[in-house]
Design an enzyme around this catalytic site. Structure first.
Site, PDB file in Angstrom:
ATOM      1  N   THR A 375       0.819  -1.225   0.104  1.00  0.00           N
ATOM      2  CA  THR A 375      -0.054   0.095   0.011  1.00  0.00           C
ATOM      3  C   THR A 375       0.907   1.109  -0.149  1.00  0.00           C
ATOM      4  O   THR A 375       2.080   1.162   0.063  1.00  0.00           O
ATOM      5  CB  THR A 375      -0.786  -0.031   1.350  1.00  0.00           C
ATOM      6  OG1 THR A 375      -1.759  -1.046   1.101  1.00  0.00           O
ATOM      7  CG2 THR A 375      -1.554   1.150   1.619  1.00  0.00           C
ATOM      8  N   ASN A 395      -3.723  -3.362  -2.648  1.00  0.00           N
ATOM      9  CA  ASN A 395      -3.532  -4.440  -1.703  1.00  0.00           C
ATOM     10  C   ASN A 395      -2.288  -5.013  -1.771  1.00  0.00           C
ATOM     11  O   ASN A 395      -1.547  -4.486  -1.103  1.00  0.00           O
ATOM     12  CB  ASN A 395      -4.829  -5.368  -1.882  1.00  0.00           C
ATOM     13  CG  ASN A 395      -5.038  -6.056  -0.604  1.00  0.00           C
ATOM     14  OD1 ASN A 395      -4.393  -5.591   0.437  1.00  0.00           O
ATOM     15  ND2 ASN A 395      -5.457  -7.327  -0.779  1.00  0.00           N
ATOM     16  N   SER A 446     -10.957  -2.150   5.637  1.00  0.00           N
ATOM     17  CA  SER A 446      -9.453  -1.938   5.219  1.00  0.00           C
ATOM     18  C   SER A 446      -8.818  -1.677   6.647  1.00  0.00           C
ATOM     19  O   SER A 446      -9.431  -1.631   8.018  1.00  0.00           O
ATOM     20  CB  SER A 446      -9.378  -0.607   4.637  1.00  0.00           C
ATOM     21  OG  SER A 446      -8.153   0.013   4.366  1.00  0.00           O
ATOM     22  N   SER A 447      -7.501  -1.628   6.819  1.00  0.00           N
ATOM     23  CA  SER A 447      -6.677  -1.244   7.789  1.00  0.00           C
ATOM     24  C   SER A 447      -6.016   0.245   7.736  1.00  0.00           C
ATOM     25  O   SER A 447      -5.298   0.570   8.585  1.00  0.00           O
ATOM     26  CB  SER A 447      -5.422  -2.443   8.236  1.00  0.00           C
ATOM     27  OG  SER A 447      -6.096  -3.525   8.511  1.00  0.00           O
TER      28      SER A 447
HETATM   29  N1  GLY Z   1      -5.339  -3.660   1.415  1.00  0.00           N
HETATM   30  C1  GLY Z   1      -5.051  -3.246   2.805  1.00  0.00           C
HETATM   31  C2  GLY Z   1      -5.951  -2.588   3.566  1.00  0.00           C
HETATM   32  O1  GLY Z   1      -6.881  -1.905   3.294  1.00  0.00           O
HETATM   33  O2  GLY Z   1      -6.027  -2.944   4.800  1.00  0.00           O
END
Ligand code: GLY
Length: 566
Positions: A375, A395, A446-447
């Site tokens: 990311t 991702n 998401s994180s």
């Molecule tokens: N694709 C990693 C996130 O959105 O957490």
């Protein structure tokens, strides 16, 4: 000679005063310092283009559009047209907000789409190739930002980006290594044919003519130039030919959504971070509020006690994350309870420095994070004091690895951020529940944790990072490094990090900065340590506002990240 008692007392008082002042005096900057404006991003080209836009009179939001697009060219590993992201902003007048341009599940999606006839998750279907692709949100995101806050014409902002794609970027060593590492998988997904320059070596110049054409069209036609007409047709047919689900209707229906960010106080800081469908704001809120009563600053940085306290708060917060959080347009999230004082105090009631809490019966190492966690994040402050914090992603590294030769960009594999089956971990080892199950047009959890911090009511820090599930802990540790351990922005970003996420029940440490004695002592208290896997955790790009109003950049030493400003 005997000193009179009063003189001795005065000296002691003076010494105490100096000591106290030393502790509270803000750390001297060690990163790049500029007077007015700054961009910190994963690539020098992108930071430069963002800063140039502000020099030409653009604001932080114009620079957001420019930096986001420059990363597509200079950092295709994570910079994207085929992915999505989140932005948190704070305007110079203190007004704050958040933008969700997260990918969505296509209309054809359904809860069990990644399961076989026996109900088992089909390996790689949500991580690799066309079946993994969610409806991209990035172009809708930048257009929404530009429409609401932009000050320069779109075509002027895109000019240097198109030039960069046409003239090319010089491949760095990190980039060459990344190309080499994924070459086989990119070839596999793209039926052995790709115009993406996977064979490039360090110092080669790579040009992206197809991407330049796509960018030119977007610059001219805006949102609809991507989501309707020729590009949409080409994109949808390409994904479907490769076995994916996205249609022209999916693209035409995509919209970015303005959302109220998560806002909370940690001591005298006010922290503004992204709300669901990102778990970032809620989880960092829970972690920091669980830590707050313990005065973590009284324990040394990365000492046994500070690691225990942080780990136990993270354990509890990630357990809640995985169970309760999902797309708020589809899932009822009990935010009032999850972020309530009594609830969080109670969550830590069984915490003890004597021994680790157990997350579950899952044994160490039974769940692996299968892929690098990629990311990208950038932070911007402009000369007026507007601040923008953006995290954007495909991702995985180069997303699904599916690359459109005709359009010149990669497509995401964001569908893997859904919970394909309750209790089965995704590629970050995160276990999901019903709240994050798949449904048509739903956004996957998401994180990403783009965050802005105020201190005593003034803009103090703009911060964020890539790193999949480790994003939240890396951002929390960077804020604590600056606030509790009085590090400069650059020191706070560079400091060694660790991570825990409830399940798998292991603590991960970066390779440097944690002694064997420390690890052994934690093990003796019952902490399971992942000793085989010591990856880098995040690549934080941040800006601190100094007491005199100048800006200090923190560009993570772990990558090619660079701060540029004036
Ligand atoms: N694709 C990693 C996130 O959105 O957490």
């Amino acid at each position: 000679m005997k000193r009179p008692l009063s003189l001795l007392l005065s000296f002691s008082l003076l010494f105490l005063l100096v000591l106290t002042n030393c502790k509270s005096r803000p750390a001297a900057p060690t990163g790049l310092v500029t007077e007015k404006a700054m961009v910190v991003s994963a690539r020098e080209e992108a930071s430069k283009i963002g800063a140039e836009i502000m020099k030409k009179g653009g604001n932080a939001f114009d620079a957001m559009v420019a930096t986001e697009m420059a990363l597509v060219v200079a950092y295709p590993f994570a910079g994207n047209l085929g992915g999505g992201g989140f932005m948190v902003y704070r305007k110079s007048d203190g007004d704050v907000g958040g933008l969700d341009y997260r990918e969505k599940a296509p209309l054809a999606a359904h809860k069990d789409m990644y399961l076989d006839s026996l109900g088992n998750v089909i390996p790689e279907m949500s991580t690799k190739g066309a079946t993994a692709v969610g409806v991209p949100g990035t172009v809708a995101g930048i257009m929404a930002v530009h429409e609401k806050f932009g000050s320069l014409p779109l075509e002027e902002i895109f000019e240097p980006i198109i030039e960069l794609a046409e003239n090319g970027i010089v491949v760095t060593e990190n980039q060459a290594n990344r190309f080499a590492a994924v070459k086989d998988r990119i070839l596999e997904v793209n039926d052995s044919v790709t115009t993406f320059p996977i064979d490039c070596k360090v110092n080669d110049t790579v040009r992206y003519p197809a991407l330049a054409r796509t960018m030119r069209k977007i610059a001219k036609e805006g949102h609809d130039g991507f989501y309707k007409g020729e590009i949409a047709k080409t994109l949808a047919s390409f994904i479907q030919e490769k076995g994916g689900f996205i249609t022209e209707e999916d693209l035409a229906k995509y919209e970015a959504v303005w959302r109220q960010p998560i806002i909370f106080n940690y001591k005298d800081l006010k922290i503004i971070s992204m709300s669901p469908p990102s778990s970032g704001g809620v989880t960092i809120n829970q972690i920091l509020k669980m830590i707050e009563p313990y005065d973590i600053g009284d324990f040394d940085h990365n000492s046994e006690k500070s690691i225990q306290l942080f780990t136990e708060a993270a354990r509890r917060a990630y357990a809640d994350r995985n169970y309760y959080l999902g797309d708020p347009d589809f899932t009822e999230i009990p935010l009032d309870v999850l972020l309530g004082k009594a609830y969080l105090e109670n969550r830590m009631a069984d915490f003890s420095f004597e021994k680790a809490t157990k997350s579950s019966d899952i044994s160490e190492g039974s769940v692996q994070m299968a892929e690098s966690m990629e990311t990208t994040h950038y932070s911007i402050v402009d000369a007026q004091g507007n601040a923008v914090s953006v995290t954007t992603t495909l991702n995985g590294a180069y997303g699904s690895k599916l690359y459109s030769d005709e359009l010149g960009f990669f497509l995401n594999n964001e569908m893997d951020d859904f919970s394909a089956k309750a209790g089965v971990p995704n590629m970050f080892g995160l276990i999901g529940a019903e709240a994050n199950s798949i449904a048509p047009e739903k956004r996957m959890l998401s994180s990403m944790t783009p965050t802005i911090v105020e201190k005593e009511g003034e803009l103090w820090m703009v911060v964020g990072t890539p790193g999949g599930s480790t994003i939240i802990t890396a951002v929390a540790q960077t804020i604590l490094n600056g606030y509790e351990y009085n590090m400069s922005m650059q020191e706070a970003v560079n400091a060694p990090r660790f991570h825990h996420q409830w399940l798998p029940d292991v603590v991960i440490f970066e390779p440097e900065g944690f002694s064997n004695d420390l690890i052994e002592s934690l093990k003796s208290k019952g902490y399971l340590i992942n000793e085989e896997r010591t990856p880098i955790i995040g690549k934080v790009d941040a800006i601190r506002v100094l007491a005199d109003g100048r800006l200090e950049g923190g560009a993570d030493k772990r990558g090619d990240d660079t701060a540029v400003g004036f």
